[in-house]
Scaffold this motif. Structure first.
Motif, PDB file in Angstrom:
ATOM      1  N   LEU A  57     -58.128  29.256  43.773  1.00  0.00           N
ATOM      2  CA  LEU A  57     -56.963  28.518  44.240  1.00  0.00           C
ATOM      3  C   LEU A  57     -55.719  29.191  43.684  1.00  0.00           C
ATOM      4  O   LEU A  57     -55.695  29.590  42.521  1.00  0.00           O
ATOM      5  CB  LEU A  57     -57.018  27.071  43.755  1.00  0.00           C
ATOM      6  N   ALA A  58     -54.689  29.311  44.523  1.00  0.00           N
ATOM      7  CA  ALA A  58     -53.451  29.953  44.072  1.00  0.00           C
ATOM      8  C   ALA A  58     -52.254  29.310  44.756  1.00  0.00           C
ATOM      9  O   ALA A  58     -52.377  28.683  45.810  1.00  0.00           O
ATOM     10  CB  ALA A  58     -53.485  31.443  44.389  1.00  0.00           C
ATOM     11  N   VAL A  59     -51.083  29.468  44.135  1.00  0.00           N
ATOM     12  CA  VAL A  59     -49.824  28.990  44.693  1.00  0.00           C
ATOM     13  C   VAL A  59     -48.893  30.193  44.815  1.00  0.00           C
ATOM     14  O   VAL A  59     -48.107  30.476  43.928  1.00  0.00           O
ATOM     15  CB  VAL A  59     -49.194  27.894  43.786  1.00  0.00           C
ATOM     16  N   PRO A  60     -48.981  30.935  45.953  1.00  0.00           N
ATOM     17  CA  PRO A  60     -48.155  32.129  46.114  1.00  0.00           C
ATOM     18  C   PRO A  60     -46.686  31.826  46.400  1.00  0.00           C
ATOM     19  O   PRO A  60     -45.817  32.633  46.108  1.00  0.00           O
ATOM     20  CB  PRO A  60     -48.805  32.851  47.288  1.00  0.00           C
ATOM     21  N   GLU A  61     -46.411  30.667  46.992  1.00  0.00           N
ATOM     22  CA  GLU A  61     -45.051  30.260  47.332  1.00  0.00           C
ATOM     23  C   GLU A  61     -44.879  28.791  46.950  1.00  0.00           C
ATOM     24  O   GLU A  61     -45.871  28.070  46.839  1.00  0.00           O
ATOM     25  CB  GLU A  61     -44.808  30.419  48.841  1.00  0.00           C
ATOM     26  N   PRO A  62     -43.644  28.324  46.791  1.00  0.00           N
ATOM     27  CA  PRO A  62     -43.426  26.943  46.351  1.00  0.00           C
ATOM     28  C   PRO A  62     -44.048  25.859  47.235  1.00  0.00           C
ATOM     29  O   PRO A  62     -44.388  24.801  46.754  1.00  0.00           O
ATOM     30  CB  PRO A  62     -41.903  26.803  46.342  1.00  0.00           C
ATOM     31  N   ARG A  63     -44.225  26.121  48.521  1.00  0.00           N
ATOM     32  CA  ARG A  63     -44.780  25.101  49.414  1.00  0.00           C
ATOM     33  C   ARG A  63     -46.154  25.485  49.983  1.00  0.00           C
ATOM     34  O   ARG A  63     -46.601  24.888  50.955  1.00  0.00           O
ATOM     35  CB  ARG A  63     -43.818  24.845  50.575  1.00  0.00           C
ATOM     36  N   THR A  64     -46.805  26.468  49.393  1.00  0.00           N
ATOM     37  CA  THR A  64     -48.076  26.942  49.938  1.00  0.00           C
ATOM     38  C   THR A  64     -49.151  27.035  48.857  1.00  0.00           C
ATOM     39  O   THR A  64     -48.898  27.520  47.765  1.00  0.00           O
ATOM     40  CB  THR A  64     -47.897  28.339  50.571  1.00  0.00           C
ATOM     41  N   ILE A  65     -50.343  26.557  49.218  1.00  0.00           N
ATOM     42  CA  ILE A  65     -51.527  26.728  48.364  1.00  0.00           C
ATOM     43  C   ILE A  65     -52.509  27.574  49.153  1.00  0.00           C
ATOM     44  O   ILE A  65     -52.747  27.310  50.340  1.00  0.00           O
ATOM     45  CB  ILE A  65     -52.185  25.376  48.021  1.00  0.00           C
ATOM     46  N   THR A  66     -53.068  28.598  48.535  1.00  0.00           N
ATOM     47  CA  THR A  66     -54.093  29.394  49.210  1.00  0.00           C
ATOM     48  C   THR A  66     -55.434  29.145  48.525  1.00  0.00           C
ATOM     49  O   THR A  66     -55.512  29.002  47.308  1.00  0.00           O
ATOM     50  CB  THR A  66     -53.780  30.898  49.182  1.00  0.00           C
ATOM     51  N   ILE A  67     -56.464  29.098  49.356  1.00  0.00           N
ATOM     52  CA  ILE A  67     -57.828  28.892  48.880  1.00  0.00           C
ATOM     53  C   ILE A  67     -58.664  30.049  49.403  1.00  0.00           C
ATOM     54  O   ILE A  67     -58.785  30.225  50.620  1.00  0.00           O
ATOM     55  CB  ILE A  67     -58.399  27.551  49.401  1.00  0.00           C
ATOM     56  N   THR A  68     -59.204  30.845  48.490  1.00  0.00           N
ATOM     57  CA  THR A  68     -60.034  31.988  48.865  1.00  0.00           C
ATOM     58  C   THR A  68     -61.475  31.682  48.471  1.00  0.00           C
ATOM     59  O   THR A  68     -61.835  31.775  47.295  1.00  0.00           O
ATOM     60  CB  THR A  68     -59.555  33.267  48.150  1.00  0.00           C
ATOM     61  N   PRO A  69     -62.311  31.283  49.450  1.00  0.00           N
ATOM     62  CA  PRO A  69     -63.707  30.957  49.124  1.00  0.00           C
ATOM     63  C   PRO A  69     -64.464  32.201  48.650  1.00  0.00           C
ATOM     64  O   PRO A  69     -64.199  33.309  49.094  1.00  0.00           O
ATOM     65  CB  PRO A  69     -64.289  30.456  50.452  1.00  0.00           C
ATOM     66  N   TRP A  70     -65.402  31.977  47.740  1.00  0.00           N
ATOM     67  CA  TRP A  70     -66.213  33.085  47.260  1.00  0.00           C
ATOM     68  C   TRP A  70     -67.216  33.532  48.327  1.00  0.00           C
ATOM     69  O   TRP A  70     -67.641  34.668  48.340  1.00  0.00           O
ATOM     70  CB  TRP A  70     -66.933  32.693  45.975  1.00  0.00           C
ATOM     71  N   GLU A  71     -67.560  32.624  49.233  1.00  0.00           N
ATOM     72  CA  GLU A  71     -68.442  32.957  50.358  1.00  0.00           C
ATOM     73  C   GLU A  71     -67.697  32.577  51.632  1.00  0.00           C
ATOM     74  O   GLU A  71     -67.250  31.448  51.773  1.00  0.00           O
ATOM     75  CB  GLU A  71     -69.751  32.161  50.268  1.00  0.00           C
ATOM     76  N   SER A  72     -67.597  33.511  52.571  1.00  0.00           N
ATOM     77  CA  SER A  72     -66.818  33.249  53.789  1.00  0.00           C
ATOM     78  C   SER A  72     -67.381  32.088  54.609  1.00  0.00           C
ATOM     79  O   SER A  72     -66.627  31.415  55.311  1.00  0.00           O
ATOM     80  CB  SER A  72     -66.716  34.507  54.639  1.00  0.00           C
ATOM     81  N   LYS A  73     -68.679  31.809  54.494  1.00  0.00           N
ATOM     82  CA  LYS A  73     -69.238  30.706  55.278  1.00  0.00           C
ATOM     83  C   LYS A  73     -68.842  29.330  54.719  1.00  0.00           C
ATOM     84  O   LYS A  73     -69.129  28.320  55.335  1.00  0.00           O
ATOM     85  CB  LYS A  73     -70.758  30.826  55.382  1.00  0.00           C
ATOM     86  N   MET A  74     -68.145  29.306  53.604  1.00  0.00           N
ATOM     87  CA  MET A  74     -67.687  28.045  53.015  1.00  0.00           C
ATOM     88  C   MET A  74     -66.344  27.592  53.591  1.00  0.00           C
ATOM     89  O   MET A  74     -65.888  26.498  53.289  1.00  0.00           O
ATOM     90  CB  MET A  74     -67.569  28.172  51.484  1.00  0.00           C
ATOM     91  N   ILE A  75     -65.700  28.417  54.418  1.00  0.00           N
ATOM     92  CA  ILE A  75     -64.393  28.064  54.977  1.00  0.00           C
ATOM     93  C   ILE A  75     -64.464  26.739  55.745  1.00  0.00           C
ATOM     94  O   ILE A  75     -63.634  25.857  55.536  1.00  0.00           O
ATOM     95  CB  ILE A  75     -63.833  29.206  55.857  1.00  0.00           C
TER      96      ILE A  75
END
Length: 185
Positions: A57-75
């Motif tokens: 989980l990351a907050v690259p911008e003040p109004r955005t949260i990004t979620i990068t799953p460890w397995e693409s099938k978890m999207i």
């Protein structure tokens, strides 16, 4: 014996303050905060898991949260879990990454949020007062059992009240800080 009553009371009050802090972290303020997603549970091979257990989980911008799953099938399951959590956020993905964009809050919504914050603050103050009452009852019982004198009881009651006032001031300070954060445009 009276010292343990006071230290136990202070420990319980500190836990109440920490609980309020944690509750306030979950409140959306218009700024992205990963704590918003703490309660979201994802179905991970039949077991419920927190988002942080299945993705970065990351907050690259003040109004955005990004979620990068460890397995693409978890999207898919992650998106479904976010929608089911009723956070008012709609996930969007590019096949590798899920992006949550927090919409700006309206003035009316900000006022509603502040009203909710004040209610949470008051609930925690009531909990602190109940802890104070319990400590005073325990001290009165000690005085009744002749473990402490009446003068000691009065002094200890003042100590209990002083500690309670300090904790209530901390709760008010936390509320004030969060209120400013919510009302900030």
């Amino acid at each position: 014996m009276p010292k343990t009553v006071i230290t136990d009371m202070k420990a319980h009050m500190d836990k109440t303050v920490e609980d309020l802090r944690k509750e306030f972290l979950k409140i959306r303020t218009g700024r992205a905060n990963i704590a918003l997603l703490d309660e979201v549970r994802v179905d991970y091979y039949g077991n419920p898991a927190t988002l942080s257990q299945v993705a970065n989980l990351a907050v690259p911008e003040p109004r955005t949260i990004t979620i990068t799953p460890w397995e693409s099938k978890m999207i898919g399951p992650i998106e479904k879990a976010i929608l089911n959590a009723n956070l008012g956020l709609t996930p969007g993905n590019d096949g590798k990454l899920i992006r949550l964009t927090l919409p700006p809050l309206t003035e009316e919504r900000r006022k509603e949020i502040v009203k909710g914050l004040k209610k949470m603050d008051e609930d925690h103050k009531v909990a602190v007062r109940n802890i104070r009452r319990k400590a005073i009852d325990e001290l009165k019982k000690l005085e009744k059992d002749k473990a402490i004198s009446e003068d000691d009881l009065k002094k200890l009651e003042k100590d209990v009240q002083t500690a309670t006032d300090a904790v209530i001031a901390r709760l008010d300070e936390i509320l004030s800080h969060k209120e400013k954060e919510v009302m900030e445009v």
